[in-house]
Motif scaffolding. Structure first.
Motif, PDB file in Angstrom:
ATOM      1  N   GLY A  75       6.220  -5.751  -5.589  1.00  0.00           N
ATOM      2  CA  GLY A  75       6.232  -4.641  -6.530  1.00  0.00           C
ATOM      3  C   GLY A  75       5.062  -4.714  -7.494  1.00  0.00           C
ATOM      4  O   GLY A  75       4.397  -3.709  -7.760  1.00  0.00           O
ATOM      5  N   PHE A  76       4.793  -5.909  -8.013  1.00  0.00           N
ATOM      6  CA  PHE A  76       3.643  -6.081  -8.906  1.00  0.00           C
ATOM      7  C   PHE A  76       2.341  -5.790  -8.171  1.00  0.00           C
ATOM      8  O   PHE A  76       1.458  -5.106  -8.703  1.00  0.00           O
ATOM      9  N   LEU A  77       2.216  -6.302  -6.956  1.00  0.00           N
ATOM     10  CA  LEU A  77       0.992  -6.043  -6.183  1.00  0.00           C
ATOM     11  C   LEU A  77       0.820  -4.553  -5.913  1.00  0.00           C
ATOM     12  O   LEU A  77      -0.285  -4.005  -6.014  1.00  0.00           O
ATOM     13  N   SER A  78       1.902  -3.879  -5.587  1.00  0.00           N
ATOM     14  CA  SER A  78       1.844  -2.452  -5.299  1.00  0.00           C
ATOM     15  C   SER A  78       1.405  -1.661  -6.532  1.00  0.00           C
ATOM     16  O   SER A  78       0.500  -0.825  -6.464  1.00  0.00           O
ATOM     17  N   LEU A  79       2.029  -1.938  -7.680  1.00  0.00           N
ATOM     18  CA  LEU A  79       1.645  -1.242  -8.905  1.00  0.00           C
ATOM     19  C   LEU A  79       0.269  -1.696  -9.378  1.00  0.00           C
ATOM     20  O   LEU A  79      -0.459  -0.931 -10.005  1.00  0.00           O
ATOM     21  N   GLY A  80      -0.119  -2.933  -9.046  1.00  0.00           N
ATOM     22  CA  GLY A  80      -1.466  -3.392  -9.351  1.00  0.00           C
ATOM     23  C   GLY A  80      -2.509  -2.626  -8.563  1.00  0.00           C
ATOM     24  O   GLY A  80      -3.542  -2.217  -9.106  1.00  0.00           O
ATOM     25  N   VAL A  81      -2.239  -2.392  -7.279  1.00  0.00           N
ATOM     26  CA  VAL A  81      -3.153  -1.586  -6.458  1.00  0.00           C
ATOM     27  C   VAL A  81      -3.225  -0.172  -7.026  1.00  0.00           C
ATOM     28  O   VAL A  81      -4.320   0.395  -7.196  1.00  0.00           O
ATOM     29  N   LEU A 101       0.822  -1.213   0.000  1.00  0.00           N
ATOM     30  CA  LEU A 101       0.000   0.000   0.000  1.00  0.00           C
ATOM     31  C   LEU A 101       0.856   1.263   0.000  1.00  0.00           C
ATOM     32  O   LEU A 101       0.538   2.248  -0.672  1.00  0.00           O
ATOM     33  N   GLY A 102       1.953   1.229   0.740  1.00  0.00           N
ATOM     34  CA  GLY A 102       2.864   2.374   0.755  1.00  0.00           C
ATOM     35  C   GLY A 102       3.492   2.616  -0.610  1.00  0.00           C
ATOM     36  O   GLY A 102       3.639   3.766  -1.044  1.00  0.00           O
ATOM     37  N   GLY A 103       3.854   1.539  -1.302  1.00  0.00           N
ATOM     38  CA  GLY A 103       4.410   1.678  -2.656  1.00  0.00           C
ATOM     39  C   GLY A 103       3.404   2.262  -3.629  1.00  0.00           C
ATOM     40  O   GLY A 103       3.744   3.099  -4.474  1.00  0.00           O
TER      41      GLY A 103
END
Length: 197
Positions: free
Chosen positions: A75-81, A33-35
């Motif tokens: 990283g993928f999850l962060s950019l996905g969010v 979430l922070g990313g």
């Protein structure tokens, strides 16, 4: 007798150095979430380019740092969010945009793929030295452009050469500066953590 140096310790990214306390899931969730938030904030640093529907922003730099520091999965999850929340209406894409009906949305999609690649390279030591970090950042930027420029051409009806002129060429100097920042910041972070090389 071999004089080759011992290989750098791999398999770890900067986020793995954080203490997990008792709940690794909570730490990973906060990192993801922070990313996403960092990328959204950096996207608001936007400078329009005359003749181009794509502004210079801080979002690509943030996306590459997030992927490198968090690793491929987080990283993928962060950019996905970041992508999904922006598509759902949060105005945190460049120039306070949301949705997906704008010419620079392809760069956002490219950031998803780039975060995975730079995260995987970081896990293999791609952020431990200045030359490796430069290579990691250049490859990540190339991936973003490989999705963003064709999307720009398709969404605007530009020719390939016009899309390259409007969506790639004006950004090369800025990307070189972003890579230079990363070349200093990431290896320095490893050095401070006592884990470099």
């Amino acid at each position: 007798m071999s004089t080759a140096a011992a290989p750098a310790r791999t398999g770890v990214v900067l986020a793995d150095l954080l203490p997990a306390a008792r709940n690794r899931y909570a730490v990973d969730t906060a990192l993801v979430l922070g990313g996403a938030a960092l990328t959204g904030i950096a996207a608001q640093i936007a400078v329009p380019i005359p003749g181009s529907p794509v502004p210079v922003t801080g979002q690509t730099f943030a996306a590459l740092l997030v992927g490198t520091a968090l690793g491929a999965r987080r990283g993928f999850l962060s950019l996905g969010v970041y992508t999904l929340v922006g598509m759902a209406g949060m105005p945190w894409f460049a120039e306070a945009r949301s949705g997906m009906g704008f010419p620079s949305f392809g760069y956002v999609l490219g950031m998803l793929l780039a975060a995975v690649v730079v995260g995987a390279l970081a896990r293999r030591g791609g952020d431990r030295s200045m030359p490796r970090t430069a290579g990691t950042m250049v490859l990540g930027s190339a991936i973003i452009y490989s999705v963003g420029v064709p999307y720009l051409a398709l969404s605007t009806g530009m020719s390939a050469s016009a899309a390259i002129a409007a969506g790639l060429v004006p950004f090369l100097l800025g990307d070189a500066l972003k890579a230079a920042l990363a070349m200093g910041a990431l290896p320095a972070a490893w050095k401070l953590a006592g884990r470099r090389g």
